[in-house]
Design a protein around this motif. Sequence first.
Motif, PDB file in Angstrom:
ATOM      1  N   THR A  95       0.796  -2.849 -18.740  1.00 60.54           N
ATOM      2  CA  THR A  95      -0.166  -1.830 -18.318  1.00 60.54           C
ATOM      3  C   THR A  95       0.517  -0.750 -17.486  1.00 60.54           C
ATOM      4  OG1 THR A  95      -1.777  -3.634 -18.207  1.00 60.54           O
ATOM      5  CG2 THR A  95      -2.479  -1.524 -17.342  1.00 60.54           C
ATOM      6  N   TYR A 101      -0.067   3.404 -17.370  1.00 57.99           N
ATOM      7  CA  TYR A 101      -0.500   4.105 -16.153  1.00 57.99           C
ATOM      8  C   TYR A 101       0.449   5.274 -15.881  1.00 57.99           C
ATOM      9  CZ  TYR A 101      -1.913   4.904 -11.308  1.00 57.99           C
ATOM     10  OH  TYR A 101      -2.371   5.481 -10.145  1.00 57.99           O
ATOM     11  N   HIS A 128      -7.820  -4.158  -0.033  1.00 52.13           N
ATOM     12  CA  HIS A 128      -8.264  -2.783  -0.304  1.00 52.13           C
ATOM     13  C   HIS A 128      -7.789  -2.421  -1.697  1.00 52.13           C
ATOM     14  CE1 HIS A 128      -9.243  -2.373   3.923  1.00 52.13           C
ATOM     15  NE2 HIS A 128      -8.065  -2.891   4.188  1.00 52.13           N
ATOM     16  N   ALA A 129      -8.368  -3.036  -2.686  1.00 55.23           N
ATOM     17  CA  ALA A 129      -7.881  -2.817  -4.040  1.00 55.23           C
ATOM     18  C   ALA A 129      -8.914  -2.103  -4.908  1.00 55.23           C
ATOM     19  CB  ALA A 129      -7.477  -4.141  -4.680  1.00 55.23           C
ATOM     20  N   GLU A 158      -8.007  -4.131 -14.707  1.00 57.12           N
ATOM     21  CA  GLU A 158      -6.740  -3.929 -13.981  1.00 57.12           C
ATOM     22  C   GLU A 158      -6.647  -2.532 -13.393  1.00 57.12           C
ATOM     23  OE1 GLU A 158      -2.913  -4.912 -15.948  1.00 57.12           O
ATOM     24  OE2 GLU A 158      -4.214  -5.770 -17.471  1.00 57.12           O
ATOM     25  N   LEU A 159      -7.152  -1.556 -14.160  1.00 55.67           N
ATOM     26  CA  LEU A 159      -7.009  -0.158 -13.769  1.00 55.67           C
ATOM     27  C   LEU A 159      -8.139   0.325 -12.878  1.00 55.67           C
ATOM     28  CD1 LEU A 159      -5.653   1.160 -17.192  1.00 55.67           C
ATOM     29  CD2 LEU A 159      -4.376   1.048 -15.054  1.00 55.67           C
ATOM     30  N   GLY A 160      -9.072  -0.578 -12.509  1.00 60.42           N
ATOM     31  CA  GLY A 160     -10.012  -0.254 -11.437  1.00 60.42           C
ATOM     32  C   GLY A 160     -11.433   0.105 -11.826  1.00 60.42           C
ATOM     33  N   SER A 207      -5.270  -8.983 -10.971  1.00 59.65           N
ATOM     34  CA  SER A 207      -4.878  -7.672 -10.440  1.00 59.65           C
ATOM     35  C   SER A 207      -5.234  -7.515  -8.961  1.00 59.65           C
ATOM     36  CB  SER A 207      -5.515  -6.557 -11.270  1.00 59.65           C
ATOM     37  OG  SER A 207      -6.922  -6.675 -11.267  1.00 59.65           O
ATOM     38  N   HIS A 208      -5.734  -8.599  -8.356  1.00 57.19           N
ATOM     39  CA  HIS A 208      -6.059  -8.616  -6.915  1.00 57.19           C
ATOM     40  C   HIS A 208      -7.197  -7.673  -6.556  1.00 57.19           C
ATOM     41  CE1 HIS A 208      -1.826 -10.367  -5.773  1.00 57.19           C
ATOM     42  NE2 HIS A 208      -2.347 -10.946  -6.828  1.00 57.19           N
ATOM     43  N   PRO A 260      -3.414   0.421  -5.577  1.00 59.51           N
ATOM     44  CA  PRO A 260      -3.447  -0.843  -4.838  1.00 59.51           C
ATOM     45  C   PRO A 260      -3.638  -2.084  -5.705  1.00 59.51           C
ATOM     46  CG  PRO A 260      -5.528   0.301  -4.617  1.00 59.51           C
ATOM     47  CD  PRO A 260      -4.639   1.200  -5.416  1.00 59.51           C
ATOM     48  N   ARG A 261      -3.856  -1.916  -6.993  1.00 57.30           N
ATOM     49  CA  ARG A 261      -4.051  -3.098  -7.843  1.00 57.30           C
ATOM     50  C   ARG A 261      -2.724  -3.514  -8.483  1.00 57.30           C
ATOM     51  NH1 ARG A 261      -7.779   0.314  -7.645  1.00 57.30           N
ATOM     52  NH2 ARG A 261      -6.744   1.634  -9.172  1.00 57.30           N
ATOM     53  N   ILE A 262      -2.625  -4.795  -8.808  1.00 62.93           N
ATOM     54  CA  ILE A 262      -1.403  -5.305  -9.435  1.00 62.93           C
ATOM     55  C   ILE A 262      -1.558  -5.177 -10.945  1.00 62.93           C
ATOM     56  CG2 ILE A 262       0.103  -7.320  -9.666  1.00 62.93           C
ATOM     57  CD1 ILE A 262      -0.105  -6.156  -6.801  1.00 62.93           C
ATOM     58  N   LEU A 263      -0.689  -4.368 -11.559  1.00 62.93           N
ATOM     59  CA  LEU A 263      -0.795  -4.153 -13.003  1.00 62.93           C
ATOM     60  C   LEU A 263       0.126  -5.106 -13.760  1.00 62.93           C
ATOM     61  CD1 LEU A 263      -0.692  -0.247 -13.076  1.00 62.93           C
ATOM     62  CD2 LEU A 263      -2.696  -1.732 -12.959  1.00 62.93           C
ATOM     63  N   GLN A 274       0.811  -1.214   0.000  1.00 58.64           N
ATOM     64  CA  GLN A 274       0.000   0.000   0.000  1.00 58.64           C
ATOM     65  C   GLN A 274       0.851   1.273   0.000  1.00 58.64           C
ATOM     66  OE1 GLN A 274      -3.626  -0.062   0.231  1.00 58.64           O
ATOM     67  NE2 GLN A 274      -3.493  -2.257  -0.119  1.00 58.64           N
ATOM     68  N   LEU A 321       1.667   4.516  -1.409  1.00 57.37           N
ATOM     69  CA  LEU A 321       0.792   5.320  -2.260  1.00 57.37           C
ATOM     70  C   LEU A 321       1.241   6.767  -2.427  1.00 57.37           C
ATOM     71  CD1 LEU A 321      -2.646   4.089  -0.861  1.00 57.37           C
ATOM     72  CD2 LEU A 321      -1.567   3.368  -2.983  1.00 57.37           C
ATOM     73  N   SER A 326      -7.207   7.157 -10.930  1.00 55.06           N
ATOM     74  CA  SER A 326      -6.479   6.476  -9.855  1.00 55.06           C
ATOM     75  C   SER A 326      -5.423   7.410  -9.268  1.00 55.06           C
ATOM     76  CB  SER A 326      -5.824   5.198 -10.377  1.00 55.06           C
ATOM     77  OG  SER A 326      -4.772   4.792  -9.515  1.00 55.06           O
ATOM     78  N   MET A 338     -11.119   1.235  -6.147  1.00 53.59           N
ATOM     79  CA  MET A 338     -11.016   2.694  -6.222  1.00 53.59           C
ATOM     80  C   MET A 338     -11.940   3.331  -5.164  1.00 53.59           C
ATOM     81  SD  MET A 338      -9.813   4.415  -9.229  1.00 53.59           S
ATOM     82  CE  MET A 338      -9.664   4.030 -10.982  1.00 53.59           C
ATOM     83  N   GLU A 363      -6.132   8.123  -5.609  1.00 56.13           N
ATOM     84  CA  GLU A 363      -5.433   7.127  -4.802  1.00 56.13           C
ATOM     85  C   GLU A 363      -3.994   7.497  -4.461  1.00 56.13           C
ATOM     86  OE1 GLU A 363      -7.596   2.977  -5.810  1.00 56.13           O
ATOM     87  OE2 GLU A 363      -6.168   3.594  -7.353  1.00 56.13           O
TER      88      GLU A 363
END
Lengths: 250, 250
Positions: free
Chosen positions: A233, A237, B71-72, B99-101, B140-141, A226-229, A178, A180, B243, B74, B247
């Motif tokens: 990707t 981003y 906590h993945a 992946e990007l939310g 992407s969890h 917080p997401r795994i890219l 996390q 950020l 994001s 947005m 975020e």
Amino acid sequence: MQRYFVTSEDWRGDRVTIRDEDAKHISKVMRMQVGDNIICCDNNGRASVCEIIDLGAGTVEVQVIQDVEMHAEMPVKVTIAQGLPKSDKLEFIVQKGTELGASIFFPFSADRSVAKWDDKKAVKKRERLEKIAKEAAEQSHRNKIPEVLTPGTFSDLLKLAQQYKIKIVAFEEEAKQQELTRFASALNTGTEGDSILCVIGPEGGLSEQEATCLKEHGFQLCGLGPRILRTETAPLYMLSAISYHFELKG
Amino acid sequence: MQRYFVTSEDWRGDRVTIRDEDAKHISKVMRMQVGDNIICCDNNGRASVCEIIDLGAGTVEVQVIQDVEMHAEMPVKVTIAQGLPKSDKLEFIVQKGTELGASIFFPFSADRSVAKWDDKKAVKKRERLEKIAKEAAEQSHRNKIPEVLTPGTFSDLLKLAQQYKIKIVAFEEEAKQQELTRFASALNTGTEGDSILCVIGPEGGLSEQEATCLKEHGFQLCGLGPRILRTETAPLYMLSAISYHFELKG
């Protein structure tokens, strides 16, 4: 209006000669005629509306009518250093990364790169990436075609890094923790004209050793939300966020 | 650790049954054994580390060991309303957008959509998009699989829009006019829990009429930087910037 990058040798005053694939594209794909207009760019900031005056065998002659202003480059120069990914992902990254404003692409062999850069096919492969960058630059109305560097090693990456003020690593271990704030903090230190180096690992990510070494060389290890890219990707981003930060936030 | 979304009916206390393709993935692709661990998610925020206790014919039984925090998602809910693009671009947008939310995908037939949604193939096509969203959410969890809505018309889009506080249109005519402030201004009005609707035209862009109509319905017509983005790149830019804004900016 259709755009074409034309090398400076083919500009002679207000006459421009278009050759090879671009000439074919104008006559065969777009089926343009004498009198039709296109925009020619010299990859050095000049862009001109031009009128077709002759459609020859394999070349097209155009006459400059009017120079046009172009402001499609990022205020910062972004280099995408990409751990060699599998299959055609590098092509994807170059195409989309060009649209999103990258200046330089530098593929490097990372510890976990499964793909190898085949030296025998290297020249053809790089030509193909350069062609993709040119076409994406035309389509997205860029002033300049981004450079695609010859793939290198991790040491080459460290050498390259010496020229950069802002050095960022997309590191998924940080995303899992996390982390950020570092990406935005790093961008906050930047101003117009700065160079930013973004490092992205291959499919398996960067190794612990590579990450530590980059940290020791002044890189910021950043989470990108917080997401795994996926590896392809993450650069999109980073480029989108850099554009938002420097071009839109106001 | 490998993740799988499992429908709530297959959770019984601390026992979970995994079926069909996921069961096959565990036994055949990952070649896992009894005693190995995976993470099961219920698509409602719950995620648990589970131990495999039985590999049956077509099903896998697991035992919950420990719930884990996730906590993945947005802080804002983003819907991507995409003018139907050509070929497999919608699959690409759903994969990368997940992946990007993104929370919801709504494809709609725009004036300039060359692609048509073939009603005969519609069920299969939507199932395929849902499968792509599920797999991308696992990879992407994400806590939740984004919804893929049945494609609709432009009027359906206007109906849908009534539920949204922030309504944004990626409009390339604005990019050409160097419109650079509205996107960030719109995001600045948002706070945690808000819903954001992002509209992107198909390959040829939105028609003048569609753009005017959206403007009349309270949408902000925004440029996404000075470069012209392809239809499949614009939603990725918007999601990345959202994001970054909500975020990472801190």
